[in-house]
Design an enzyme around this catalytic site. Structure first.
Site, PDB file in Angstrom:
ATOM      1  N   CYS A 189       5.454   1.036  13.514  1.00 50.18           N
ATOM      2  CA  CYS A 189       6.608   1.933  13.467  1.00 50.18           C
ATOM      3  C   CYS A 189       7.493   1.601  14.670  1.00 50.18           C
ATOM      4  CB  CYS A 189       6.147   3.389  13.530  1.00 50.18           C
ATOM      5  SG  CYS A 189       7.522   4.554  13.703  1.00 50.18           S
ATOM      6  N   ASP A 237       1.426   0.909  10.687  1.00 52.88           N
ATOM      7  CA  ASP A 237       1.701   1.272   9.303  1.00 52.88           C
ATOM      8  C   ASP A 237       0.918   0.306   8.429  1.00 52.88           C
ATOM      9  OD1 ASP A 237       3.588   3.390   9.684  1.00 52.88           O
ATOM     10  OD2 ASP A 237       5.098   1.893  10.208  1.00 52.88           O
TER      11      ASP A 237
END
Length: 165
Positions: free
Chosen positions: A56, A63
């Site tokens: 992120c 992620d």
């Protein structure tokens, strides 16, 4: 003639290389391509990458996603080991989900100029929301451009049942 001739694979340096170095930062230059032996035929090539990770850009948190890449090759095709290393190069790369998917598609278009390509990311939930960006592209002025428009409008006609992935 069966099999590949040596000159067909002259640009391939990663496949079979036992000294593989995994990139620590985003590396589009690692992508390699080879000659399509069947350029007179339309056919799909699909890659399923179920263990994709990126970061992120705001929090630095990881992620996770499954990435699906489908394309109709023209003269060149992406070599799978280079694609694996390229996907790995996003591991420490900070970008939003939508950006990662579009970056991948742009890099693959630059590499092999496919007739048609689509990239779909199915990210695991963070904060209770999963994000599934989809993008596609067809060669302008061809039936593939029309195909891209149609598939974009119909890409999610049969949504999956999501149970927290």
């Amino acid at each position: 003639m069966s099999g590949r001739e040596k000159e067909d694979l002259s640009g391939i340096t990663l496949l079979g290389n036992q000294g593989t170095v995994y990139p620590s930062e985003y590396s589009p230059g690692i992508l390699e391509s080879f000659e399509n032996k069947h350029p007179n035929r339309d056919y799909f090539v699909k890659f399923n990458c179920p263990e994709f990770t990126s970061l992120c850009p705001m929090t630095g948190q990881p992620d996770f996603a499954a990435i699906y890449i489908s394309y109709i090759p023209d003269q060149r095709m992406v070599e799978s080991k280079s694609l694996k290393l390229y996907m790995f190069s996003f591991r420490n790369h900070g970008d939003f989900h939508e950006d990662c998917i579009n970056i991948m598609m742009n890099d693959l278009i630059d590499l092999m100029s496919p007739r048609y390509i689509e990239v779909w990311g199915k990210f695991t939930p963070r904060g209770g929301i999963s994000i599934d960006p989809y993008c596609n592209w067809g060669q302008p002025g061809t039936k593939y451009e029309t195909m891209a428009e149609h598939r974009l409008m119909n890409h999610d006609l049969y949504p999956e049942n999501i149970n927290n992935r």
